[in-house]
Design an enzyme around this catalytic site. Structure first.
Site, PDB file in Angstrom:
ATOM      1  N   ASP A 142       0.849  -1.201   0.000  1.00 42.25           N
ATOM      2  CA  ASP A 142       0.000   0.000   0.000  1.00 42.25           C
ATOM      3  C   ASP A 142       0.883   1.248   0.000  1.00 42.25           C
ATOM      4  OD1 ASP A 142      -2.241   1.620   0.085  1.00 42.25           O
ATOM      5  OD2 ASP A 142      -2.418   1.514   2.261  1.00 42.25           O
ATOM      6  N   HIS A 214      -9.356  -1.416  -7.870  1.00 39.20           N
ATOM      7  CA  HIS A 214      -9.208  -0.275  -6.968  1.00 39.20           C
ATOM      8  C   HIS A 214      -8.342   0.815  -7.604  1.00 39.20           C
ATOM      9  CE1 HIS A 214      -8.951   2.005  -3.360  1.00 39.20           C
ATOM     10  NE2 HIS A 214      -7.655   1.783  -3.201  1.00 39.20           N
TER      11      HIS A 214
END
Ligand code: HEM
Ligand code: MG
Length: 299
Positions: A142, A214
């Site tokens: 991330d 995403h």
């Protein structure tokens, strides 16, 4: 990037492997002066830890009635074409406490809580952590596409000439993961959900990149301009409940809300973010993180 008002020091201090999040509401009947005294005690510098403060729209208006950032507003519940919702849990004040040592961070948490205990009630009290590769609990890295260096300021900081220059618009959202369901997917299917490869962390390209991933939902250009935001999320939780405390900073609140609408399927192209099948937003708040000098002026 010449900024005359500097962001609070914690903004750019990375990686912040240990973090703690406190969201509080001011108690009724406390004077503005009493609140400011408590906030000032709460933020006193401690070694190796950053204590950054941000405010909800109502709280900022109260503490600084002379001006407010043009787009600051309370977070309102968002409902998606995809059937999912993002709840609103707007509160008055947000403490983002982070550093590299969990014990030092905890010392700061106790200082803040002790300073605030008579003037505010703590409604979110959450510990976050990061591993060395910054992989979240889904196993994906991330933060890769985050802006680097000075580009972080372009993405995260309200520009010179606007009210609140040197500060940031902030979104915090506590997302709970459903890892059992996510882990039942093959690695290939997981990669379709995220939009990057899992092991090597390479962005999917061309036809291999689903519009529902995403990354597809959040990598947004408007009139050719990338709507970059600066993310400082961390995983949180324990065995039973865990997820990502999403935390992002932007020069413009629209950059954030456009991404949320695209995740929810509200952007008119019929696609929504398949990440939302495996994670549920439990909280949501918008904050204004004032520059260091604007904060000093209030406290
Ligand atoms: C990218 C995870 C929520 C905005 C990513 C990536 C991962 C990830 C693994 C790819 C690596 C990277 O570039 O960082 C998650 C998880 C979430 C979540 C697990 C919650 C369960 C959100 C939300 C937003 C957002 C709510 C927006 C408000 C972004 C952006 C990117 C990104 C802007 C970079 C896209 C690009 O330019 O490539 N996220 N995210 N994320 N995410 Fe999230
Ligand atoms: Mg991209």
């Amino acid at each position: 990037h010449a900024l005359s008002a500097l962001p609070q020091a914690g903004l750019l201090a990375e990686p912040g492997r240990s973090a703690h999040y406190l969201e509080m509401n001011f108690n009724p009947g406390i004077s503005d002066a009493g609140i400011c005294r408590a906030l000032d005690r709460a933020r006193q510098a401690l070694p190796d830890v950053y204590i950054a403060l941000a405010f909800g729209a109502t709280a900022w208006q109260r503490l600084q009635p002379a001006w407010q950032p043009a787009q600051l507003q309370p977070f309102k519940e968002m409902v998606g074409e995809n059937g999912y919702t993002m709840p609103a849990t707007q509160r008055d004040v947000f403490f983002w406490i982070h550093g590299e040592d969990q014990g030092e961070v905890m010392n700061a948490v106790l200082q803040v809580h002790d300073a605030m205990r008579d003037v505010a009630v703590t409604l979110l009290d959450l510990n976050g952590f990061k591993n060395r590769e910054a992989r979240d609990l889904t196993g994906f890295v991330d933060g890769t596409a985050n802006p680097k260096g000075d580009k972080r300021l372009d993405a995260a900081v309200i520009p010179e000439g606007e009210a609140g220059a040197g500060g940031s618009y902030v979104l915090s959202q506590k997302w709970r993961h459903h890892l059992q369901a996510f882990n039942q997917l093959s690695v290939h299917e997981q990669e379709q959900v995220i939009g990057r490869t899992k092991q090597d962390n390479v962005e999917l390209e061309g036809d291999a990149m689903p519009p529902t991933s995403h990354v597809s939902r959040t990598d947004v250009k408007i009139d050719g301009v990338g709507q970059k935001i600066y993310r400082r999320s961390t995983p949180y939780g324990g065995a039973e409940e865990h997820g990502l405390y999403f935390l992002a900073f932007a020069c413009n609140l629209r950059r954030i809300s456009v991404q949320l609408e695209r995740m929810l399927g509200n952007s008119g192209d019929g696609y929504s973010d398949h990440l939302m099948k495996y994670s549920t937003a439990l909280t949501g708040a918008y904050w204004f993180m004032p520059s260091q000098s604007d904060l000093d002026a209030v406290l």
